[in-house]
Design an enzyme around this catalytic site. Structure first.
Site, PDB file in Angstrom:
ATOM      1  N   SER A  22       6.587   5.079 -85.405  1.00 60.24           N
ATOM      2  CA  SER A  22       6.022   6.319 -84.860  1.00 60.24           C
ATOM      3  C   SER A  22       6.955   7.503 -85.125  1.00 60.24           C
ATOM      4  O   SER A  22       6.507   8.596 -85.502  1.00 60.24           O
ATOM      5  CB  SER A  22       5.834   6.194 -83.347  1.00 60.24           C
ATOM      6  OG  SER A  22       4.865   5.235 -83.048  1.00 60.24           O
ATOM      7  N   SER A 169      -3.854   8.173 -75.682  1.00 60.29           N
ATOM      8  CA  SER A 169      -3.519   7.912 -77.086  1.00 60.29           C
ATOM      9  C   SER A 169      -2.546   8.961 -77.584  1.00 60.29           C
ATOM     10  O   SER A 169      -2.849  10.155 -77.612  1.00 60.29           O
ATOM     11  CB  SER A 169      -4.786   7.943 -77.948  1.00 60.29           C
ATOM     12  OG  SER A 169      -4.426   8.088 -79.305  1.00 60.29           O
ATOM     13  N   GLN A 171      -1.622   9.238 -80.613  1.00 61.82           N
ATOM     14  CA  GLN A 171      -2.089   9.760 -81.905  1.00 61.82           C
ATOM     15  C   GLN A 171      -3.021  10.941 -81.691  1.00 61.82           C
ATOM     16  O   GLN A 171      -2.919  11.958 -82.380  1.00 61.82           O
ATOM     17  CB  GLN A 171      -2.801   8.646 -82.675  1.00 61.82           C
ATOM     18  CG  GLN A 171      -1.861   7.516 -83.059  1.00 61.82           C
ATOM     19  CD  GLN A 171      -2.563   6.395 -83.793  1.00 61.82           C
ATOM     20  OE1 GLN A 171      -3.786   6.374 -83.907  1.00 61.82           O
ATOM     21  NE2 GLN A 171      -1.786   5.453 -84.294  1.00 61.82           N
ATOM     22  N   ASP A 317       1.004  -1.985 -78.506  1.00 61.98           N
ATOM     23  CA  ASP A 317       1.182  -2.747 -79.745  1.00 61.98           C
ATOM     24  C   ASP A 317       1.830  -4.110 -79.501  1.00 61.98           C
ATOM     25  O   ASP A 317       1.840  -4.964 -80.393  1.00 61.98           O
ATOM     26  CB  ASP A 317       2.047  -1.952 -80.734  1.00 61.98           C
ATOM     27  CG  ASP A 317       1.333  -0.693 -81.204  1.00 61.98           C
ATOM     28  OD1 ASP A 317       0.090  -0.679 -81.227  1.00 61.98           O
ATOM     29  OD2 ASP A 317       2.028   0.282 -81.556  1.00 61.98           O
ATOM     30  N   ARG A 348      -7.993  -7.009 -81.888  1.00 65.75           N
ATOM     31  CA  ARG A 348      -6.880  -7.915 -81.544  1.00 65.75           C
ATOM     32  C   ARG A 348      -7.205  -8.832 -80.367  1.00 65.75           C
ATOM     33  O   ARG A 348      -6.567  -9.870 -80.231  1.00 65.75           O
ATOM     34  CB  ARG A 348      -5.616  -7.099 -81.266  1.00 65.75           C
ATOM     35  CG  ARG A 348      -5.029  -6.529 -82.546  1.00 65.75           C
ATOM     36  CD  ARG A 348      -3.782  -5.714 -82.301  1.00 65.75           C
ATOM     37  NE  ARG A 348      -3.175  -5.338 -83.580  1.00 65.75           N
ATOM     38  CZ  ARG A 348      -2.276  -4.373 -83.723  1.00 65.75           C
ATOM     39  NH1 ARG A 348      -1.875  -3.690 -82.679  1.00 65.75           N
ATOM     40  NH2 ARG A 348      -1.772  -4.109 -84.913  1.00 65.75           N
TER      41      ARG A 348
HETATM   42  C1  S3P Z   1       1.070   5.384 -82.242  1.00 62.47           C
HETATM   43  C2  S3P Z   1       0.308   5.329 -81.094  1.00 62.47           C
HETATM   44  C3  S3P Z   1      -0.427   4.131 -80.663  1.00 62.47           C
HETATM   45  C4  S3P Z   1       0.068   2.880 -81.368  1.00 62.47           C
HETATM   46  C5  S3P Z   1       0.273   3.089 -82.839  1.00 62.47           C
HETATM   47  C6  S3P Z   1       1.259   4.211 -83.092  1.00 62.47           C
HETATM   48  C7  S3P Z   1       1.723   6.660 -82.598  1.00 62.47           C
HETATM   49  O1  S3P Z   1      -1.795   4.300 -80.984  1.00 62.47           O
HETATM   50  O2  S3P Z   1      -0.824   1.811 -81.149  1.00 62.47           O
HETATM   51  O3  S3P Z   1       0.751   1.905 -83.440  1.00 62.47           O
HETATM   52  O4  S3P Z   1       2.613   6.651 -83.463  1.00 62.47           O
HETATM   53  O5  S3P Z   1       1.367   7.680 -82.019  1.00 62.47           O
HETATM   54  P1  S3P Z   1      -2.785   5.130 -80.031  1.00 62.47           P
HETATM   55  O6  S3P Z   1      -2.352   6.525 -79.989  1.00 62.47           O
HETATM   56  O7  S3P Z   1      -4.142   4.989 -80.671  1.00 62.47           O
HETATM   57  O8  S3P Z   1      -2.719   4.449 -78.706  1.00 62.47           O
END
Ligand code: S3P
Length: 431
Positions: A22, A169, A171, A317, A348
């Site tokens: 990340s 989330s 992301q 994760d 998953r």
């Molecule tokens: C991540 C956020 C998580 C995680 C992904 C990496 C990130 O996803 O599962 O492997 O780098 O912001 P989500 O934001 O969909 O929860």
């Protein structure tokens, strides 16, 4: 590629894992958007993050990735306005983080661009990003109802929004913050539960003012990012495979040095403690706004636990490999509120239930999680990771350490998307 794992007599060792995925994605993207030269040490050299570099190059950033991994990655940026129209579809490969963060970047660009990826990525919902970015004024189109890739983006003049995210989330939050930097006014996001906050921390390192108060995160549009040096901690999500390896049997022990222990990522340590594994943190330090430590896990008799609520985004994760651990605990472990597992690189919940059951585990699939009965004896056989799901492949390899006979994991090449030297480290701790 198949990976063959034989049972371990014991597990022990002190290792380092590659840089955080990340944080590596964010360092590369922010570096490309900043004024000046950003140096990133311990950048993760794996499929997902190298894919992000390729996209940033395609958009005009100058990036030097030295042959020697001990040397820092260098990115020369010249601000948001210096990005160029790409010549072809931007290939996000297997990476949801690349896709969603780049949607946030491209929403503020007046040119038209398309983001695509592999079969796994092409099934993942992007409506969670498309909806808020469209409210900000971007024109974003994908396939079907859930807006799956390929995604075409025509950005432009954005206005700020206040947006209550329906799912926790990081992301989605990061995509909105990146678009918010190009919008008129102040953009505010309200989180249903805290998700990883690397974007907020790193943007501050790049000189951006980000306000956080309770569940609100805000950013004012029009701010400039200034290049900085970023040192990437070891990835706690990668380290977790070895934490769990150590926790599987009393007396087994692993230390992972230099792991990122940002509180929004340490849910796994809380669960290991709740399950009665010994968790020791030493040599705590800070780098670039992120906490690091050496983490030692020692196995003891495991107890079942319940994993749900606000804990889920702090270990989302890690759930597949924690499900494996629960098969060795006394009692019934419940994983709930984890419907997000179904929209990762694979479904998953379905996949881990199916594959661990092949090894002899007793797991019941639930709409938003799993019920796991322990302890159960595992027996090696041929198991299969869905193409493109690195974390399932690594979970099954760790299961091989305690399964009787040999465990063969099909499609194990998926590990290269986040953890290329996983098999070497596994051999190092398997005694
Ligand atoms: C991540 C956020 C998580 C995680 C992904 C990496 C990130 O996803 O599962 O492997 O780098 O912001 P989500 O934001 O969909 O929860």
């Amino acid at each position: 590629m198949n990976l063959h794992v034989s049972p371990a007599a014991t597990v022990s060792g002190s290792i380092e894992v590659p840089g955080d995925k990340s944080i590596s994605h964010r360092a590369a993207i922010f570096g490309a958007l900043a004024q000046g030269t950003t140096r990133v040490s311990n950048f993760l050299r794996a499929g997902d993050t190298l894919g992000t570099l390729a996209i940033l190059r395609e958009l005009g950033a100058t990036i030097r990735l030295p042959d020697n991994p001990a040397e820092a990655l260098e990115i020369e940026g010249n601000g948001f306005d210096d990005l160029h129209t790409p010549q072809s579809t931007l290939d996000c490969g297997n990476s949801g983080t690349t896709t969603r963060l780049m949607m946030g970047v491209l929403a503020g660009q007046s040119f038209c661009s398309t983001l695509g990826g592999d079969a796994s990525l092409s099934r993942r919902p992007m409506d969670r990003v498309q909806i808020p970015l469209s409210q900000m004024g971007a024109d974003i189109r994908g396939e079907g109802e859930r807006c799956t890739p390929p995604i075409t983006i025509r950005g432009g003049d954005l206005h700020s929004i206040e947006y209550a995210m329906p799912v926790a989330s990081a992301q989605v939050k990061s995509a909105i913050l990146l678009a918010g930097l190009r919008a008129q006014g102040t953009t505010t996001i309200i989180e249903p539960a805290p998700s990883r906050d690397h974007t907020e921390r790193m943007l501050r390192g790049f000189g951006v003012e980000v306000q956080t108060q309770n569940d609100h995160v805000s950013v004012r549009g029009g701010q400039t990012l200034y290049a900085t040096d970023v040192s990437v901690p070891g990835d706690i999500s990668s380290a977790t495979f070895f934490f769990v390896a150590a926790a599987l049997r009393p007396g087994w022990e692993v230390t992972v040095r230099g792991v990122g222990v940002n509180p929004t990522r340490t849910g796994v340590l809380d669960v290991l403690r709740a399950m009665n594994a010994e968790v020791l943190l030493s040599n705590g330090r800070e780098s670039g706004g992120e906490a690091l430590a050496d983490v030692t896990i020692r196995g003891r008799t495991l107890q079942a636990t319940e994993i749900g609520g606000a804990l889920i985004p702090r270990l989302v994760d890690e759930l597949p490999v924690l499900a494996l651990l629960a098969t060795q605990a006394q009692g019934t472990t419940l994983i709930r509120d984890a419907g997000e597992m179904r929209v990762k690189e694979s479904d998953r919940i379905a996949v881990i239930t199916r594959e661990l059951s092949k090894l002899g585990a007793r797991i019941e699939e639930q709409p938003d999680g799993m019920i796991i009965y322990g302890p159960t004896k595992l027996t090696g056989t041929i198991v299969s990771s869905p193409k493109g799901d690195h974390r399932i492949a690594m979970t099954l390899a760790i299961a091989g350490l305690i399964a009787e006979g040999e465990t063969t994991i099909e499609n194990a090449d998926a590990v290269t998307s986040s953890f290329p030297n996983f098999a070497d480290l596994l051999e190092q701790i398997r005694k």
